[in-house]
Design a protein around this motif. Structure first.
Motif, PDB file in Angstrom:
ATOM      1  N   GLY A  50     -18.682 -28.525 -81.543  1.00 18.41           N
ATOM      2  CA  GLY A  50     -19.092 -27.529 -80.572  1.00 18.41           C
ATOM      3  C   GLY A  50     -19.409 -26.158 -81.140  1.00 18.41           C
ATOM      4  N   VAL A  51     -20.009 -25.359 -80.270  1.00 14.98           N
ATOM      5  CA  VAL A  51     -20.458 -24.017 -80.612  1.00 14.98           C
ATOM      6  C   VAL A  51     -19.288 -23.125 -80.993  1.00 14.98           C
ATOM      7  CG1 VAL A  51     -21.568 -21.939 -79.683  1.00 14.98           C
ATOM      8  CG2 VAL A  51     -22.524 -24.194 -79.167  1.00 14.98           C
ATOM      9  N   MET A  52     -18.226 -23.154 -80.218  1.00 14.59           N
ATOM     10  CA  MET A  52     -17.080 -22.274 -80.492  1.00 14.59           C
ATOM     11  C   MET A  52     -16.463 -22.572 -81.857  1.00 14.59           C
ATOM     12  SD  MET A  52     -15.370 -21.945 -76.692  1.00 14.59           S
ATOM     13  CE  MET A  52     -13.886 -21.251 -77.353  1.00 14.59           C
ATOM     14  N   PHE A  57     -15.557 -20.969 -87.418  1.00 13.62           N
ATOM     15  CA  PHE A  57     -15.667 -21.297 -88.832  1.00 13.62           C
ATOM     16  C   PHE A  57     -16.416 -20.196 -89.584  1.00 13.62           C
ATOM     17  CE2 PHE A  57     -17.711 -22.899 -92.589  1.00 13.62           C
ATOM     18  CZ  PHE A  57     -16.681 -23.571 -93.236  1.00 13.62           C
ATOM     19  N   PHE A  58     -17.529 -19.728 -89.027  1.00 12.04           N
ATOM     20  CA  PHE A  58     -18.306 -18.689 -89.694  1.00 12.04           C
ATOM     21  C   PHE A  58     -17.472 -17.428 -89.910  1.00 12.04           C
ATOM     22  CE2 PHE A  58     -21.874 -21.295 -89.713  1.00 12.04           C
ATOM     23  CZ  PHE A  58     -22.984 -20.654 -90.237  1.00 12.04           C
ATOM     24  N   MET A  59     -16.659 -17.071 -88.923  1.00 11.11           N
ATOM     25  CA  MET A  59     -15.773 -15.912 -89.083  1.00 11.11           C
ATOM     26  C   MET A  59     -14.740 -16.182 -90.173  1.00 11.11           C
ATOM     27  SD  MET A  59     -16.284 -13.260 -87.147  1.00 11.11           S
ATOM     28  CE  MET A  59     -14.643 -12.602 -87.201  1.00 11.11           C
ATOM     29  N   ASP A  60     -14.079 -17.328 -90.098  1.00 13.48           N
ATOM     30  CA  ASP A  60     -13.028 -17.665 -91.059  1.00 13.48           C
ATOM     31  C   ASP A  60     -13.565 -17.778 -92.485  1.00 13.48           C
ATOM     32  OD1 ASP A  60     -11.253 -17.711 -88.945  1.00 13.48           O
ATOM     33  OD2 ASP A  60     -11.155 -19.906 -88.824  1.00 13.48           O
ATOM     34  N   ALA A  61     -14.789 -18.270 -92.638  1.00 14.41           N
ATOM     35  CA  ALA A  61     -15.387 -18.448 -93.959  1.00 14.41           C
ATOM     36  C   ALA A  61     -15.937 -17.139 -94.530  1.00 14.41           C
ATOM     37  CB  ALA A  61     -16.507 -19.487 -93.894  1.00 14.41           C
ATOM     38  N   GLY A  62     -15.956 -16.089 -93.722  1.00 11.77           N
ATOM     39  CA  GLY A  62     -16.490 -14.819 -94.189  1.00 11.77           C
ATOM     40  C   GLY A  62     -18.002 -14.762 -94.161  1.00 11.77           C
ATOM     41  N   PHE A 103     -25.666 -24.830 -93.945  1.00  7.36           N
ATOM     42  CA  PHE A 103     -24.423 -25.254 -93.309  1.00  7.36           C
ATOM     43  C   PHE A 103     -24.658 -25.530 -91.823  1.00  7.36           C
ATOM     44  CE2 PHE A 103     -20.423 -24.820 -91.140  1.00  7.36           C
ATOM     45  CZ  PHE A 103     -19.524 -25.429 -91.979  1.00  7.36           C
ATOM     46  N   LEU A 104     -25.340 -24.622 -91.158  1.00  7.50           N
ATOM     47  CA  LEU A 104     -25.600 -24.770 -89.726  1.00  7.50           C
ATOM     48  C   LEU A 104     -26.493 -25.967 -89.439  1.00  7.50           C
ATOM     49  CD1 LEU A 104     -24.762 -23.378 -87.134  1.00  7.50           C
ATOM     50  CD2 LEU A 104     -26.696 -21.830 -87.405  1.00  7.50           C
ATOM     51  N   ALA A 105     -27.485 -26.200 -90.277  1.00 13.61           N
ATOM     52  CA  ALA A 105     -28.369 -27.362 -90.099  1.00 13.61           C
ATOM     53  C   ALA A 105     -27.573 -28.660 -90.203  1.00 13.61           C
ATOM     54  CB  ALA A 105     -29.486 -27.346 -91.133  1.00 13.61           C
ATOM     55  N   GLN A 106     -26.733 -28.761 -91.217  1.00 12.33           N
ATOM     56  CA  GLN A 106     -25.958 -29.997 -91.408  1.00 12.33           C
ATOM     57  C   GLN A 106     -24.935 -30.199 -90.304  1.00 12.33           C
ATOM     58  OE1 GLN A 106     -26.568 -32.384 -93.629  1.00 12.33           O
ATOM     59  NE2 GLN A 106     -24.990 -33.624 -92.672  1.00 12.33           N
ATOM     60  N   GLN A 107     -24.276 -29.136 -89.882  1.00  5.44           N
ATOM     61  CA  GLN A 107     -23.314 -29.259 -88.792  1.00  5.44           C
ATOM     62  C   GLN A 107     -24.016 -29.702 -87.506  1.00  5.44           C
ATOM     63  OE1 GLN A 107     -19.910 -29.024 -88.096  1.00  5.44           O
ATOM     64  NE2 GLN A 107     -19.818 -29.355 -90.298  1.00  5.44           N
ATOM     65  N   THR A 108     -25.188 -29.151 -87.247  1.00  6.71           N
ATOM     66  CA  THR A 108     -25.961 -29.557 -86.065  1.00  6.71           C
ATOM     67  C   THR A 108     -26.327 -31.029 -86.171  1.00  6.71           C
ATOM     68  OG1 THR A 108     -26.822 -27.309 -85.810  1.00  6.71           O
ATOM     69  CG2 THR A 108     -28.039 -29.088 -84.717  1.00  6.71           C
ATOM     70  N   GLN A 109     -26.761 -31.441 -87.330  1.00  5.68           N
ATOM     71  CA  GLN A 109     -27.113 -32.846 -87.549  1.00  5.68           C
ATOM     72  C   GLN A 109     -25.910 -33.749 -87.295  1.00  5.68           C
ATOM     73  OE1 GLN A 109     -29.506 -33.598 -91.017  1.00  5.68           O
ATOM     74  NE2 GLN A 109     -28.548 -35.585 -91.364  1.00  5.68           N
ATOM     75  N   GLN A 110     -24.767 -33.373 -87.799  1.00  9.68           N
ATOM     76  CA  GLN A 110     -23.557 -34.184 -87.606  1.00  9.68           C
ATOM     77  C   GLN A 110     -23.129 -34.215 -86.149  1.00  9.68           C
ATOM     78  OE1 GLN A 110     -21.898 -32.995 -91.993  1.00  9.68           O
ATOM     79  NE2 GLN A 110     -20.494 -32.685 -90.315  1.00  9.68           N
ATOM     80  N   GLN A 111     -23.196 -33.081 -85.478  1.00 12.03           N
ATOM     81  CA  GLN A 111     -22.727 -33.014 -84.094  1.00 12.03           C
ATOM     82  C   GLN A 111     -23.672 -33.721 -83.128  1.00 12.03           C
ATOM     83  OE1 GLN A 111     -21.238 -29.229 -82.691  1.00 12.03           O
ATOM     84  NE2 GLN A 111     -20.524 -28.668 -84.745  1.00 12.03           N
ATOM     85  N   LEU A 112     -24.975 -33.663 -83.409  1.00 11.58           N
ATOM     86  CA  LEU A 112     -25.940 -34.280 -82.496  1.00 11.58           C
ATOM     87  C   LEU A 112     -26.341 -35.693 -82.908  1.00 11.58           C
ATOM     88  CD1 LEU A 112     -28.371 -31.296 -81.791  1.00 11.58           C
ATOM     89  CD2 LEU A 112     -26.381 -32.040 -80.456  1.00 11.58           C
TER      90      LEU A 112
END
Length: 141
Positions: A50-52, A57-62, A103-112
């Motif tokens: 999910g989006v949240m 993750f983006f915040m935690d990863a800096g 990172f965002l592309a791969q996460q989107t691919q995995q989630q969808l």
């Protein structure tokens, strides 16, 4: 200066030193492609839903503050900003955000469960990341 302020400044210095000075020097003309694929590889080892979860993750990863600004059946537009992004641009107005895009592309691919690729564009102190997918899909909140 407080201890937490020193830690934040040192972390930002270390980040900009590695991401915006050392890696471009080492990778030269191939930097953007290699860093993009490194972001995709990193995302394969992270299980988010999910989006949240992505924003956290983006915040935690800096990486900075990530916000989904629009979504269409095969396209999502994200905004990346905050102190980390501003500092990186202050240090290097050619800072690359290919890692975050990959990172965002791969996460989107995995989630969808469908192919996804991303591109990023710098706009003053903000980065816009557009993720395009092969088939329609919706990320969970």
């Amino acid at each position: 200066m407080s201890e937490s302020g020193q830690t934040t400044e040192m972390n930002l210095f270390a980040l900009t030193l590695l991401r915006d000075r050392l890696l471009p020097e080492l990778l030269q003309d191939d930097e953007s492609e290699i860093i993009y694929w490194a972001g995709k590889a990193l995302a394969r080892d992270v299980d988010l839903t999910g989006v949240m979860a992505l924003e956290t993750f983006f915040m935690d990863a800096g990486f900075g503050f990530l916000t989904l600004t629009s979504k269409k059946p095969t396209e999502q537009v994200w905004r990346l900003d905050g102190p980390v992004v501003s500092t990186r641009f202050d240090e290097n107005n050619h800072a690359s955000f290919a890692l975050e895009a990959g990172f965002l592309a791969q996460q989107t691919q995995q989630q969808l469960g469908t192919g996804a690729e991303a591109q990023w564009e710098a706009n003053k102190q903000t980065v816009v990341i557009t993720v395009m997918t092969e088939n329609p899909g919706t990320l969970q909140p």
